[in-house]
Design a protein around this motif. Structure first.
Motif, mmCIF file in Angstrom:
data_model
loop_
_atom_site.group_PDB
_atom_site.id
_atom_site.type_symbol
_atom_site.label_atom_id
_atom_site.label_comp_id
_atom_site.label_asym_id
_atom_site.label_seq_id
_atom_site.Cartn_x
_atom_site.Cartn_y
_atom_site.Cartn_z
ATOM 1 N N ASN A 29 0.840 -1.191 0.000
ATOM 2 C CA ASN A 29 0.000 0.000 0.000
ATOM 3 C C ASN A 29 0.873 1.238 0.000
ATOM 4 O OD1 ASN A 29 -2.093 1.790 0.126
ATOM 5 N ND2 ASN A 29 -2.562 1.432 2.282
ATOM 6 N N PRO A 30 1.538 1.553 -1.119
ATOM 7 C CA PRO A 30 2.466 2.691 -1.153
ATOM 8 C C PRO A 30 1.777 4.031 -0.960
ATOM 9 C CG PRO A 30 2.075 1.841 -3.364
ATOM 10 C CD PRO A 30 1.432 0.875 -2.411
ATOM 11 N N ARG A 31 0.436 4.093 -1.093
ATOM 12 C CA ARG A 31 -0.259 5.356 -0.947
ATOM 13 C C ARG A 31 -0.735 5.582 0.484
ATOM 14 N NH1 ARG A 31 -4.593 4.561 -5.566
ATOM 15 N NH2 ARG A 31 -5.491 6.427 -4.650
ATOM 16 N N ALA A 32 -0.340 4.654 1.420
ATOM 17 C CA ALA A 32 -0.847 4.771 2.787
ATOM 18 C C ALA A 32 -0.392 6.064 3.439
ATOM 19 C CB ALA A 32 -0.376 3.570 3.611
ATOM 20 N N LEU A 33 0.842 6.501 3.129
ATOM 21 C CA LEU A 33 1.370 7.695 3.785
ATOM 22 C C LEU A 33 0.979 8.967 3.053
ATOM 23 C CD1 LEU A 33 4.958 6.501 4.705
ATOM 24 C CD2 LEU A 33 2.967 6.664 6.187
ATOM 25 N N ARG A 34 0.981 8.926 1.734
ATOM 26 C CA ARG A 34 0.714 10.131 0.954
ATOM 27 C C ARG A 34 -0.328 9.808 -0.117
ATOM 28 N NH1 ARG A 34 6.134 9.631 1.405
ATOM 29 N NH2 ARG A 34 7.225 11.152 2.694
ATOM 30 N N PRO A 35 -1.590 9.983 0.160
ATOM 31 C CA PRO A 35 -2.609 9.720 -0.859
ATOM 32 C C PRO A 35 -2.462 10.683 -2.028
ATOM 33 C CG PRO A 35 -3.562 10.837 1.037
ATOM 34 C CD PRO A 35 -2.166 10.460 1.426
ATOM 35 N N LEU A 36 -2.912 10.248 -3.199
ATOM 36 C CA LEU A 36 -2.859 11.115 -4.367
ATOM 37 C C LEU A 36 -3.790 12.306 -4.183
ATOM 38 C CD1 LEU A 36 -2.989 8.449 -7.224
ATOM 39 C CD2 LEU A 36 -0.984 9.653 -6.373
ATOM 40 N N SER A 37 -3.488 13.368 -4.893
ATOM 41 C CA SER A 37 -4.385 14.520 -4.893
ATOM 42 C C SER A 37 -5.651 14.159 -5.667
ATOM 43 C CB SER A 37 -3.703 15.715 -5.560
ATOM 44 O OG SER A 37 -3.513 15.454 -6.943
ATOM 45 N N ALA A 38 -6.652 15.018 -5.577
ATOM 46 C CA ALA A 38 -7.879 14.797 -6.341
ATOM 47 C C ALA A 38 -7.573 14.749 -7.836
ATOM 48 C CB ALA A 38 -8.889 15.899 -6.035
ATOM 49 N N ARG A 39 -6.657 15.594 -8.278
ATOM 50 C CA ARG A 39 -6.255 15.556 -9.677
ATOM 51 C C ARG A 39 -5.505 14.272 -9.992
ATOM 52 N NH1 ARG A 39 -3.677 19.893 -9.656
ATOM 53 N NH2 ARG A 39 -1.584 19.084 -9.400
ATOM 54 N N GLY A 40 -4.629 13.854 -9.073
ATOM 55 C CA GLY A 40 -3.877 12.625 -9.289
ATOM 56 C C GLY A 40 -4.760 11.408 -9.391
ATOM 57 N N GLU A 41 -5.855 11.391 -8.630
ATOM 58 C CA GLU A 41 -6.771 10.250 -8.683
ATOM 59 C C GLU A 41 -7.383 10.092 -10.075
ATOM 60 O OE1 GLU A 41 -7.354 7.960 -6.647
ATOM 61 O OE2 GLU A 41 -6.615 8.641 -4.698
ATOM 62 N N CYS A 42 -7.437 11.179 -10.841
ATOM 63 C CA CYS A 42 -8.018 11.105 -12.181
ATOM 64 C C CYS A 42 -7.124 10.357 -13.161
ATOM 65 C CB CYS A 42 -8.281 12.515 -12.719
ATOM 66 S SG CYS A 42 -9.462 13.469 -11.741
ATOM 67 N N PHE A 43 -5.859 10.120 -12.777
ATOM 68 C CA PHE A 43 -4.923 9.441 -13.669
ATOM 69 C C PHE A 43 -4.915 7.928 -13.474
ATOM 70 C CE2 PHE A 43 -3.431 13.727 -13.870
ATOM 71 C CZ PHE A 43 -2.718 13.860 -15.043
ATOM 72 N N VAL A 44 -5.598 7.426 -12.469
ATOM 73 C CA VAL A 44 -5.506 6.005 -12.142
ATOM 74 C C VAL A 44 -6.879 5.355 -12.234
ATOM 75 C CG1 VAL A 44 -3.521 6.373 -10.643
ATOM 76 C CG2 VAL A 44 -5.817 6.438 -9.662
ATOM 77 N N GLY A 45 -6.881 4.025 -12.167
ATOM 78 C CA GLY A 45 -8.130 3.295 -12.236
ATOM 79 C C GLY A 45 -8.363 2.724 -13.618
ATOM 80 N N PRO A 46 -9.284 1.773 -13.741
ATOM 81 C CA PRO A 46 -9.514 1.091 -15.022
ATOM 82 C C PRO A 46 -9.973 2.009 -16.141
ATOM 83 C CG PRO A 46 -11.231 0.552 -13.398
ATOM 84 C CD PRO A 46 -10.142 1.260 -12.658
ATOM 85 N N GLN A 47 -10.689 3.084 -15.825
ATOM 86 C CA GLN A 47 -11.175 3.968 -16.882
ATOM 87 C C GLN A 47 -10.068 4.830 -17.473
ATOM 88 O OE1 GLN A 47 -14.453 5.899 -14.774
ATOM 89 N NE2 GLN A 47 -15.889 4.747 -16.033
ATOM 90 N N ALA A 48 -8.934 4.916 -16.787
ATOM 91 C CA ALA A 48 -7.812 5.700 -17.299
ATOM 92 C C ALA A 48 -6.722 4.825 -17.910
ATOM 93 C CB ALA A 48 -7.209 6.549 -16.176
ATOM 94 N N ALA A 49 -6.904 3.502 -17.853
ATOM 95 C CA ALA A 49 -5.866 2.589 -18.335
ATOM 96 C C ALA A 49 -5.829 2.570 -19.857
ATOM 97 C CB ALA A 49 -6.120 1.188 -17.793
ATOM 98 N N LEU A 50 -4.616 2.522 -20.422
ATOM 99 C CA LEU A 50 -4.419 2.416 -21.859
ATOM 100 C C LEU A 50 -3.787 1.070 -22.177
ATOM 101 C CD1 LEU A 50 -3.059 5.988 -22.686
ATOM 102 C CD2 LEU A 50 -5.399 5.160 -22.845
ATOM 103 N N ASN A 51 -4.096 0.558 -23.343
ATOM 104 C CA ASN A 51 -3.596 -0.756 -23.730
ATOM 105 C C ASN A 51 -2.142 -0.676 -24.180
ATOM 106 O OD1 ASN A 51 -6.018 -2.692 -23.686
ATOM 107 N ND2 ASN A 51 -6.830 -0.907 -24.756
ATOM 108 N N THR A 52 -1.411 -1.751 -23.933
ATOM 109 C CA THR A 52 -0.033 -1.885 -24.410
ATOM 110 C C THR A 52 0.093 -3.211 -25.144
ATOM 111 O OG1 THR A 52 0.637 -2.916 -22.313
ATOM 112 C CG2 THR A 52 0.909 -0.528 -22.506
ATOM 113 N N HIS A 53 1.191 -3.369 -25.871
ATOM 114 C CA HIS A 53 1.443 -4.609 -26.600
ATOM 115 C C HIS A 53 2.517 -5.416 -25.900
ATOM 116 C CE1 HIS A 53 -0.009 -2.318 -30.396
ATOM 117 N NE2 HIS A 53 -0.996 -3.008 -29.866
#
Length: 487
Positions: free
Chosen positions: A98-122
């Motif tokens: 749980n690397p975010r236990a000490l420093r949670p992401l900002s509200a803006r940072g949360e917009c960069f993570v999660g399944p809806q923000a994931a991009l496909n790779t090869h």
């Protein structure tokens, strides 16, 4: 367990390449940082620890000396050595994983993570039916290597920090190419070189939209734009697509206040349709009325197999509303990470400055080599050669669908691009079928995954690529895909 006993369990390996004192130093240091040894604890005398570990006293002295110099220890060696009480250590270590236990992401940072923000790779070498890839087997790597080697023999002066807008000869070459092939109206000063089209989309979303601003996207459509819009905290507005392209009337009705519309008019991703002239003019009229921006993503327009080449939407723009985005990933290879924007003049200065803040500029040597590749005629010859090869591979895939997959799939529009979509005759769980096919060594993408809300997707099917694989591999893989669909 006493401290001396705890240190006695440290694993030291005489045969390792790291000196013994360094191993002991690291062992004590990590015990302190992890909280296993508390601040203020007294370390055992050097002779005692040396005896317990079966090492020389000098090894222990060297380890203590390094720890003392870095502030982990206090006291005087020989008179008592203690873990420093001034170290800013946590009362208890954070939970593992749980690397975010000490420093949670900002509200803006949360917009960069999660399944809806994931991009496909090869992963791995291309296989049937990978999408979004050109045929690497067709790229003239020998020519590219020769052009690059020639430049390295006489290193260009641009190897320092260069202009964030991009290498001027490359922008001049692109301006000439886009004017001739796509009818794009621009001069080199309007072209900004980016690290692929994805960076261009991120810059557009960040600079032109405030949090909460509405932006139209095609539904189904490219997931990368919705990820960029979410990162910019914009309101993502899915607008349905029909046989003429994005439904401007639906967008007007549902989100008339939108500030931006993202479209793929030459070859809609993933359905493959081409936006009609009527729909293009309607979209431009909406942008003019609402002072909105249109992002034209012309990601693979070089590859059209039937009919004449289509002019760009930007060529119809009379009000400076269209931002034209292009990429070299589909023509050359994705690992090159070069794309570009053709910006309305009013946006150039702001975008160039933002580009500089983001990462200074794109890698300069690939830009220089690409400029040579274009101006010396290799680019045009490569497009001609690949267009012919992809046309043959496209026909092989259409034949395979008709021969082996006709009981399951119906091919959609296939007169352009590097892939085609095929819908199921009877609706099925396309995500589950994609996973099952992957287990058999077959790649594809679920059509429902291109919808913003997959659970309510209007269509289910498969998106199948043909450009990166040979005709023989297409013919070999089609029966295997049929077997998966038959299960």
């Amino acid at each position: 367990m006493h401290l001396a006993d705890s240190l006695a369990t440290l694993m030291l390996t005489p045969a390792a390449g790291t000196p013994m004192f360094r191993q002991l130093y690291e062992g004590i240091k990590q015990s302190v940082l992890s909280g296993k040894i508390s601040p203020g604890a007294q370390l055992p005398p050097t002779r005692e620890l040396a005896r317990q570990l079966g090492i020389s006293r000098q090894t222990v002295l060297n380890a203590y000396e390094h720890l003392m110099a870095e502030g982990y220890l206090s006291g005087t060696v020989g008179k008592g050595t203690f873990i420093s009480r001034t170290l800013p250590l946590p009362a208890r270590p954070p939970k593992a994983g749980n690397p975010r236990a000490l420093r949670p992401l900002s509200a803006r940072g949360e917009c960069f993570v999660g399944p809806q923000a994931a991009l496909n790779t090869h992963e791995g070498a291309p296989k049937a039916f990978r999408i979004g890839m050109p045929g690497l087997d067709l790229f003239p790597f020998d020519v590219w290597a020769r052009l690059e080697a020639r430049r390295w023999r006489h290193p260009p002066h641009e190897l320092g920090y260069s202009d964030p807008i991009g290498y001027l000869p490359l922008r001049e070459a692109l301006a000439g190419y886009l004017g001739a092939s796509r009818g794009v109206h621009c001069d080199p000063g309007q072209i900004l070189i980016t690290a692929g089209s994805q960076q261009a989309l991120f810059l557009i979303a960040t600079l032109l939209l405030a949090p909460g601003d509405a932006a139209w996207i095609e539904d189904p459509g490219y997931r990368g734009i919705s990820a960029s819009l979410r990162a910019a905290q914009a309101h993502v507005c899915p607008v349905p697509v029909d046989g003429e392209g994005i439904s401007v009337s639906s967008g007007r009705t549902s989100w008339p206040e939108a500030k931006l519309a993202y479209v793929t008019p030459s070859h809609q991703l993933p359905l493959g349709t081409t936006m009609s002239l009527t729909r293009r003019l309607d979209l431009l009229a909406w942008a003019k009325e609402n002072k909105a921006w249109i992002v034209e993503d012309d990601y693979d327009s070089e590859y059209r197999y039937t009919g004449p080449p289509l002019a760009s939407l930007q060529s119809l723009d009379q009000t400076g509303s269209v931002i034209y985005v292009g990429t070299l990933s589909k023509v050359l290879f994705p690992g090159l990470r070069l794309g570009y924007m053709v910006l309305p003049p009013a946006l150039v200065d702001a975008f160039v400055q933002a580009r500089a803040i983001m990462d200074r500029h794109a890698a300069i040597v690939p830009q220089i080599v690409l400029a040579d590749f274009i101006t010396e005629g290799h680019f045009g010859r490569h497009i001609k050669r690949t267009r012919e090869a992809y046309a043959e591979r496209r026909i092989a895939l259409l034949d395979a669908i008709g021969t082996h997959l006709a009981g399951h799939l119906v091919a959609g529009a296939a007169d352009a691009g590097l892939q085609l979509s095929a819908t199921f005759i009877r609706r099925r769980d396309d995500e589950a079928l994609v996973r099952r096919a992957r287990e058999k060594g077959i790649e594809s993408r679920a059509l429902s995954g291109f919808y913003l809300d997959r659970d309510n997707a209007r269509l289910s099917g498969l998106v199948l690529g043909f450009a990166p694989i040979s005709v023989e591999d297409i013919r070999r893989a089609a029966p295997a895909l049929r077997d998966v669909l038959d299960e």
